[in-house]
Design a protein around this motif. Sequence first.
Motif, PDB file in Angstrom:
ATOM      1  N   UNK A  77       0.837  -1.192   0.000  1.00  0.00           N
ATOM      2  CA  UNK A  77       0.000   0.000   0.000  1.00  0.00           C
ATOM      3  C   UNK A  77       0.878   1.251   0.000  1.00  0.00           C
ATOM      4  N   UNK A  78       0.295   2.354  -0.384  1.00  0.00           N
ATOM      5  CA  UNK A  78       0.988   3.634  -0.355  1.00  0.00           C
ATOM      6  C   UNK A  78       0.877   4.190   1.069  1.00  0.00           C
ATOM      7  N   UNK A  79       1.848   3.824   1.916  1.00  0.00           N
ATOM      8  CA  UNK A  79       1.861   4.272   3.305  1.00  0.00           C
ATOM      9  C   UNK A  79       3.114   5.090   3.553  1.00  0.00           C
ATOM     10  N   UNK A  80       3.047   5.974   4.575  1.00  0.00           N
ATOM     11  CA  UNK A  80       4.216   6.793   4.849  1.00  0.00           C
ATOM     12  C   UNK A  80       4.576   6.895   6.326  1.00  0.00           C
ATOM     13  N   UNK A  81       3.691   6.525   7.241  1.00  0.00           N
ATOM     14  CA  UNK A  81       4.016   6.636   8.661  1.00  0.00           C
ATOM     15  C   UNK A  81       2.921   5.970   9.483  1.00  0.00           C
ATOM     16  N   UNK A  82       3.236   5.730  10.749  1.00  0.00           N
ATOM     17  CA  UNK A  82       2.181   5.260  11.638  1.00  0.00           C
ATOM     18  C   UNK A  82       1.343   6.463  12.058  1.00  0.00           C
ATOM     19  N   UNK A  83       0.078   6.197  12.325  1.00  0.00           N
ATOM     20  CA  UNK A  83      -0.830   7.253  12.782  1.00  0.00           C
ATOM     21  C   UNK A  83      -0.930   7.203  14.291  1.00  0.00           C
ATOM     22  N   UNK A  84      -2.071   6.935  14.771  1.00  0.00           N
ATOM     23  CA  UNK A  84      -2.367   6.885  16.195  1.00  0.00           C
ATOM     24  C   UNK A  84      -1.915   5.551  16.785  1.00  0.00           C
ATOM     25  N   UNK A  85      -1.454   5.576  18.054  1.00  0.00           N
ATOM     26  CA  UNK A  85      -1.202   4.345  18.812  1.00  0.00           C
ATOM     27  C   UNK A  85      -2.080   4.411  20.052  1.00  0.00           C
ATOM     28  N   UNK A 108      -9.596   8.224   7.312  1.00  0.00           N
ATOM     29  CA  UNK A 108      -9.703   7.830   5.895  1.00  0.00           C
ATOM     30  C   UNK A 108      -8.328   7.550   5.304  1.00  0.00           C
ATOM     31  N   UNK A 109      -7.266   7.842   6.051  1.00  0.00           N
ATOM     32  CA  UNK A 109      -5.905   7.571   5.592  1.00  0.00           C
ATOM     33  C   UNK A 109      -5.377   6.228   6.103  1.00  0.00           C
ATOM     34  N   UNK A 110      -6.128   5.560   6.948  1.00  0.00           N
ATOM     35  CA  UNK A 110      -5.673   4.288   7.509  1.00  0.00           C
ATOM     36  C   UNK A 110      -5.647   3.218   6.421  1.00  0.00           C
ATOM     37  N   UNK A 111      -4.503   2.553   6.297  1.00  0.00           N
ATOM     38  CA  UNK A 111      -4.345   1.501   5.299  1.00  0.00           C
ATOM     39  C   UNK A 111      -4.134   0.145   5.960  1.00  0.00           C
ATOM     40  N   UNK A 112      -3.265   0.106   6.978  1.00  0.00           N
ATOM     41  CA  UNK A 112      -2.972  -1.147   7.664  1.00  0.00           C
ATOM     42  C   UNK A 112      -3.280  -0.957   9.148  1.00  0.00           C
ATOM     43  N   UNK A 113      -4.182  -1.767   9.660  1.00  0.00           N
ATOM     44  CA  UNK A 113      -4.497  -1.773  11.091  1.00  0.00           C
ATOM     45  C   UNK A 113      -3.638  -2.837  11.757  1.00  0.00           C
ATOM     46  N   UNK A 114      -3.168  -2.550  12.963  1.00  0.00           N
ATOM     47  CA  UNK A 114      -2.331  -3.509  13.687  1.00  0.00           C
ATOM     48  C   UNK A 114      -2.859  -3.667  15.104  1.00  0.00           C
ATOM     49  N   UNK A 115      -2.984  -4.896  15.550  1.00  0.00           N
ATOM     50  CA  UNK A 115      -3.487  -5.206  16.886  1.00  0.00           C
ATOM     51  C   UNK A 115      -2.529  -6.180  17.554  1.00  0.00           C
ATOM     52  N   UNK A 116      -2.112  -5.831  18.775  1.00  0.00           N
ATOM     53  CA  UNK A 116      -1.139  -6.630  19.525  1.00  0.00           C
ATOM     54  C   UNK A 116      -1.690  -6.866  20.924  1.00  0.00           C
ATOM     55  N   UNK A 117      -2.106  -8.091  21.204  1.00  0.00           N
ATOM     56  CA  UNK A 117      -2.594  -8.450  22.535  1.00  0.00           C
ATOM     57  C   UNK A 117      -1.382  -8.764  23.403  1.00  0.00           C
ATOM     58  N   UNK A 118      -1.299  -8.131  24.569  1.00  0.00           N
ATOM     59  CA  UNK A 118      -0.105  -8.228  25.415  1.00  0.00           C
ATOM     60  C   UNK A 118      -0.175  -9.307  26.475  1.00  0.00           C
ATOM     61  N   UNK A 119      -1.332  -9.913  26.674  1.00  0.00           N
ATOM     62  CA  UNK A 119      -1.470 -10.938  27.710  1.00  0.00           C
ATOM     63  C   UNK A 119      -2.436 -12.023  27.226  1.00  0.00           C
ATOM     64  N   UNK A 120      -2.470 -13.110  27.975  1.00  0.00           N
ATOM     65  CA  UNK A 120      -3.390 -14.191  27.613  1.00  0.00           C
ATOM     66  C   UNK A 120      -4.193 -14.678  28.815  1.00  0.00           C
ATOM     67  N   UNK A 121      -4.104 -13.972  29.937  1.00  0.00           N
ATOM     68  CA  UNK A 121      -4.798 -14.403  31.153  1.00  0.00           C
ATOM     69  C   UNK A 121      -6.167 -13.732  31.288  1.00  0.00           C
ATOM     70  N   UNK A 146      -1.229  -8.760  14.773  1.00  0.00           N
ATOM     71  CA  UNK A 146      -2.075  -8.952  13.609  1.00  0.00           C
ATOM     72  C   UNK A 146      -2.073  -7.658  12.807  1.00  0.00           C
ATOM     73  N   UNK A 147      -1.680  -7.749  11.549  1.00  0.00           N
ATOM     74  CA  UNK A 147      -1.747  -6.616  10.625  1.00  0.00           C
ATOM     75  C   UNK A 147      -2.782  -6.971   9.567  1.00  0.00           C
ATOM     76  N   UNK A 148      -3.726  -6.052   9.334  1.00  0.00           N
ATOM     77  CA  UNK A 148      -4.782  -6.344   8.359  1.00  0.00           C
ATOM     78  C   UNK A 148      -5.217  -5.064   7.672  1.00  0.00           C
ATOM     79  N   UNK A 149      -5.793  -5.230   6.488  1.00  0.00           N
ATOM     80  CA  UNK A 149      -6.283  -4.090   5.723  1.00  0.00           C
ATOM     81  C   UNK A 149      -7.376  -3.388   6.511  1.00  0.00           C
TER      82      UNK A 149
END
Length: 177
Positions: A77-85, A108-121, A146-149
């Motif tokens: 994708x045409x991406x240039x930086x991370x947005x919000x964390x 409307x500029x979001x191309x790749x969403x990323x989700x990182x679960x830090x625990x499993x309990x 997880x990285x997804x469109x």
Amino acid sequence: MEVTNTLYGAQLIPVSQKDRMIAFTELSKGIGIKTDANVKSYLLDYRRVDMWRIPLDSGIGEIFKRVGDDANKAFNYNVNDIGDIQYLEYKVGDYYNIHSDIDNGQACQRKISMSWVLNSDYEGGDFKIYEHGDSTVINLTPSNVLAFTSFYNHSVSMVTSGIRKALVCWYIGDSWK
């Protein structure tokens, strides 16, 4: 870095123990600003979760930049930086109903969403992606992001026990056209 495909437009990308320690250290030091994250409309509660905004220039930001770059090798994708964390804590009864990450304004500029679960309990809190009317539960663990469109509909089911701790971020570029 080995990337695992889970479904078209989504990848599980491994993160190291060192990356996990960086994230835990920064979060334990109180990085971020707590923000109201409960979203409601006149018809529906969209989400209930505690949220903190994390600085883009943090160690967590560097991890997401690296993961986003790895994901985009496949997406191209045409991406240039991370947005919000965002750091999210889902307590018992918290959830995020079906939504996509594309919206007005910067979203409307979001191309790749990323989700990182830090625990499993915790129990419940299943992450689902919806495609063609079907849902797929993605097994998120602390050792992968997880990285997804960003236009995929997705949800987090209600947490029934424990606290689900997660970081989310978006790789952005020019608006979708």
